[in-house]
Structure formats: C-alpha cells, structure tokens
Design a protein around this motif. Structure first.
Motif, short mmCIF file in Angstrom:
data_model
loop_
_atom_site.label_atom_id
_atom_site.label_comp_id
_atom_site.label_asym_id
_atom_site.label_seq_id
_atom_site.Cartn_x
_atom_site.Cartn_y
_atom_site.Cartn_z
N GLY A 404 37.71 42.38 35.63
CA GLY A 404 36.93 43.31 35.61
C GLY A 404 35.63 43.96 35.35
N GLN A 405 35.35 42.37 34.50
CA GLN A 405 33.76 42.40 34.07
C GLN A 405 32.95 41.36 35.26
N GLY A 406 33.76 40.50 36.33
CA GLY A 406 33.36 39.80 36.71
C GLY A 406 33.34 38.15 36.19
N HIS A 407 33.63 38.18 34.96
CA HIS A 407 33.34 36.85 34.47
C HIS A 407 35.24 36.26 34.78
N VAL A 408 34.67 34.36 35.08
CA VAL A 408 35.80 34.08 35.30
C VAL A 408 36.68 33.61 34.35
N ILE A 409 37.85 33.54 35.09
CA ILE A 409 39.16 33.59 33.81
C ILE A 409 40.14 32.26 33.61
N ALA A 410 39.91 31.81 32.63
CA ALA A 410 40.31 30.12 32.78
C ALA A 410 42.54 30.50 33.11
#
Length: 541
Positions: A404-410
């Motif tokens: 939701g914060q725009g961070h890439v998820i491993a």
C-alpha cells in the motif's frame, strides 16, 4: 475526425549491428514487427570479443527461437579458479554445478560464430531490412514516430527513414546517445588490459599446456586472465589471455607484436597454434543517466560499459533488448499505453549498475599490482576470510508487486526458475511447454484459485500452470523433473508465483489470500498501464 494512420518504413529502426542488435531484431521480428537495421561498416565484425553467456540468457535464446544457435556455439563452463603468484588456489566456482535455469551457470561462446548464425537468420527473414555502410547522421521524433537520416558511406547520399521507435545499439561511442545529450555516470573503474585470442592446434588442450582451463592468475607481477575463447565453426578451439597493463608500460608498446609474444611466451609457443588477434582495451564503468527519451531507447554498450570480470557485458545488453521487446510489442499492438515503456530505465539501469559494481569489486581484487596488497589479499582468501561479492542483482523497480505504500514486496523482481520438466508424456525444457510471451501464474500442486483469482487470470490472459513432483504429476501438470520449482518456491516461502514475459517475478504468494492480493495489485498496475483485459487465456502447448 481522426485522419488516416501514419505509414512508417519500419516499426522499429535500430542503429548498429553488433550481437545485441542482432538479437533485438530477431526478438522483434519473431513478435511480428518490421525492423530496419543500419550499420556504418560493411560486414559482421569477424573477431571475438565477448566469451560468456550466462544461464539466464541461454534460456532467453531458447525461448526466442534461437535454441539451435545457442546449442551450436555454447559450451558449458569449467570450474573458475583464482590463483595467487605461487599457484595456491584462492577461489573455485563450479559453474557447471547448475543454475536456477536448469543448466550450467555460465556458457563459453565463440562470438563470431554466434553472430554469423544470427546474421544468417536475419538475412533469411522477410521482416528485417539489413543495411550496411549506412551511417545515421541525424534523427528527430514527434508524438507519432521517429525520422532518421541515413548517409550512404560509399556515395555520400542521404535518405530519411521513418519508424515508430528507434533503438540506439551503436556501441560505447553511441551517436544516438550523444545526439540525445544523455550523460553517463562514471562509477570509477579504469584499467588497460591487452586481450589476446589464440587458436590451438588440433587436439591441444589446456592440460597439455599446463594452464588452468578457466582462471585468474592474480600475480601482482602481472595480473592475468586465462579462459576458453569458444570453438570456431570449423572446430578450432580458441583460448583467451588477458594481461593487465602495468604503470610503467605505455599503451603503444602493449599492442606491438613483440610485446604480445613476450607476454604469451610463458604460456604458449607460436608453433602451437595461430594468433587470431590482440587489442588493448580500457575497461571502464559507465552508465547512461537514462536509457530512454521519448520514442528513442539505448541498449547494450550505448547504455552501459563495464569491466569484463563477470563476463556480463554482452549479457547485460541482451537483457536490455529482451526487457524492451515484450513492452514494445504490447504498446505497438495497442494492448498497453506508452507509459509501460517508461519502466525500461527503472528496471534496467539499477540492475546493470549493480552488475557493474560487482564486476568492479572482482576487478579490484584481481587488478592488484602492489605486492604487499596482494599478500594481504592472499592471506584473507587462504584464511577463509575473503570478502564476498554481493549476490547477483534482481529487479528493484518497475512493474513489480507493491504494498500500500508503494514498496516492492519480495520475492518480486527475482529471476524465475526453469529447467527440464515433463508434460503430457514428454520431457523437455519448461519453456517448450509453457510458451513465453505472456504472464504465467505457476502454482504448486494443491493450491486452489479463488473465484476472483480465476476472473483476474481470465480477464488478463494469464496462463495458469500447476507444477507437481515428477513422480506424481498428472498429464495436465508440469512434472518438476529436476526439482527446480520445488526448491525455488521453498527458498522463497511461496506456493504461487506470477512470472512476467521476461521471466522475472511480478510477485509470489504463500497462500490463497496472499495470492488474491498479489493478483489485485497486478490488475491495478496493468490497468494503470492501459493493458487490455479480456485477453484469451493461453494453455500449456
């Protein structure tokens, strides 16, 4: 009321005709696009430069219909060994032990044979127009396309050609990059090395010569690289030596034939084969500030140059055009907005920068002419305290699953696995059964799709395959013959993964709830890029 669609000479124009440009033209032609290639020289460059193709690009070549070419010109790499001045082994990397792509980690290649094979394909293709002694002297772009002015180097006459897109694959001194005013960041590595290719007499081997099959002789008196140079079409085996220029030596003396034989004398004699070529290269580390301006792209050495200590120069260029081809395909078909192309630089530039930094790290260890520094290095390696290079890079930006914060998820951005599998009673390469080109959702046996997941896959044409243990796989499941998929998913803690057309993970999920969230983010991003839904779902072939 809209006017008639503009007509172009080509869908894509490419400037330059090195190995990356050849591959790019074949990638695009296979997808159905017309390509105009313009090269200022008159023939394929006949001498070796690159000697390596890694497992990822070996897989790419097979998936792009160039498997026969790759199979003919590549050989599995032997163990890569580093030695100090006393020939004590500092490091050994068994490249043949295997990779996540199912084969050798590295393949050695005879580049001219590779290029000639692609050149033959290109000349036999109706979709690629190859133009020699044609130099790009100007270009301009507008909202619809690109116009390139080409000068015939024999007659001096000029002519304009039009295309929807232009790719500058025209080397480190790229005319396209310079014309765009794109600067390059210097990452700080520079060293001169003399590169020598030598064809051995028939039957002669590295063992006969008493030299490493593949290695670095990290002797401060003369840092030296000794590697296979591939096999020519007539079966002649090539060896490569690379010698670092020392501070007291001039560039001019390094290329004198007397100097070449002085350096080779400790390793091989004139009557043991033929000196094919020698050249002095300045190894540098440069990355363009951007790989794209509007409808114009940079790829290969035009976008980045690196030291050779990872054997990744040509590989990095091939990754560029593999990344670009599937995006251009979607955009030119009207199945995605041009904004999808804006992911090219964010995906490729950080990745290749990380590769360059690892290569620089290795180079800093090898290129060590100071005896005291070399002694300390040897002590670290022999004592088991050697510094470790960073792991091979993954994608860190672009079209990847985000929270939701725009961070890439491993594990988004990881290169997916492949290898030998069994399907429908036949054993072969995974990509032979699950045709590349679209998005693929790979599920472990027993993973059930929710109604919303099924609908997303249907709407966006995602191919869904189930992978099972080879001993229990049914005819409609992919039998994991090598255990590649099971090991990969276990290592990343997932039971499902969504694989992009270039084999990188959009994302991975451990359970059905997590899978629903991943597919929801995929739908959000594809809609943001204007990627058409309601595409027909593909099936394993």
């Amino acid at each position: 009321m809209a006017g008639p669609a503009r007509k172009f000479d080509f869908d894509v124009i490419q400037i330059g005709y090195g190995p990356v440009s050849k591959a790019s033209a074949l990638f695009l032609q296979r997808l159905g696009w017309s390509v105009g290639v313009f090269e200022r020289w008159e023939e394929v460059y006949p001498l070796p430069r690159a000697v390596c193709i890694d497992h990822e690009l070996y897989r790419v070549l097979h998936a792009a219909g160039l498997g026969n070419v790759a199979g003919r010109v590549c050989n599995d790499a032997p163990t890569y060994r580093w030695f100090n001045a006393e020939w004590k082994e500092l490091l050994a990397i068994d490249w043949a032990a295997g990779s996540i792509s199912g084969g050798s980690e590295v393949n050695f290649i005879h580049q001219p044979s590779f290029e000639w094979a692609m050149d033959a394909r290109i000349k036999a293709s109706d979709g690629i127009a190859l133009n020699f002694h044609c130099e790009a002297v100007a270009f301009h772009q507008d909202d619809d396309g690109v116009t390139v002015t080409i000068r015939d180097t024999k007659t001096g006459t000029t002519r304009d050609y039009t295309a929807r897109y232009l790719i500058g694959i025209d080397g480190a001194n790229s005319f396209v990059r310079e014309s765009l005013g794109i600067k390059r960041a210097d990452l700080g590595f520079e060293a001169d090395w003399l590169v020598i290719d030598f064809a051995l007499n028939g039957g002669l081997t590295a063992r006969d010569l008493g030299i490493p099959e593949c290695g670095q002789y990290a002797n401060p008196v003369r840092p030296t690289t000794i590697v296979p140079g591939g096999v020519e079409a007539d079966g002649r085996v090539l060896r490569r030596w690379e010698f670092m220029r020392l501070p007291h030596e001039t560039r001019e003396e390094m290329v004198e034939e007397e100097k070449v034989w002085e350096l080779l004398n400790a390793w091989i004699k004139p009557d043991q084969g033929e000196l094919i070529r020698h050249a002095l290269y300045t190894f540098r580390s440069l990355v363009a500030d951007t790989f794209q301006k509007g409808r114009v792209f940079l790829a290969g050495d035009a976008a980045h140059v690196m030291p050779p200590f990872m054997g990744q120069g040509m590989c990095a260029g091939l990754r560029d055009v593999w990344n670009l081809a599937w995006k251009l395909d979607l955009v030119m078909r009207g199945k995605a907005d041009p904004s999808l192309l804006d992911t090219y630089t964010p995906e490729r530039a950080p990745h290749v920068t990380d590769v360059i930094r690892i290569s620089m790290f290795l180079g800093s260890i090898i290129c060590m002419p100071d005896p005291e520094e070399a002694r300390k290095r040897d002590e670290m390696f022999l004592g088991g305290n050697a510094p470790k290079p960073a792991p091979f890079p993954i994608l860190t930006d672009g079209m990847l699953e985000r929270d939701g914060q725009g961070h890439v998820i491993a594990p988004a951005g990881e290169l997916s696995c492949a290898g030998a599998v069994r399907f429908g009673g036949r054993t072969g390469r995974y990509d032979d059964f699950v045709a590349p080109g679209g998005f693929t959702l790979v599920l472990e046996e027993g993973v059930a799709l929710s109604a919303s997941a099924k609908e997303t896959c249907r709407r966006f044409g995602i191919t869904v395959v189930t992978v099972a243990d080879r001993r229990s796989a049914t005819d409609d499941q992919i039998g994991d013959t090598q255990g590649q998929f099971g090991r990969f998913m276990k290592a990343h803690g997932i039971s499902a993964m969504l694989v992009r057309p270039d084999f990188y993970l959009f994302g991975g999920a451990a359970d059905s709830a997590r899978l629903d969230r991943m597919l929801a983010d995929f739908a959000r991003q594809t809609q943001a890029f204007g990627m058409n839904a309601e595409q027909r779902q593909a099936e394993p072939a």
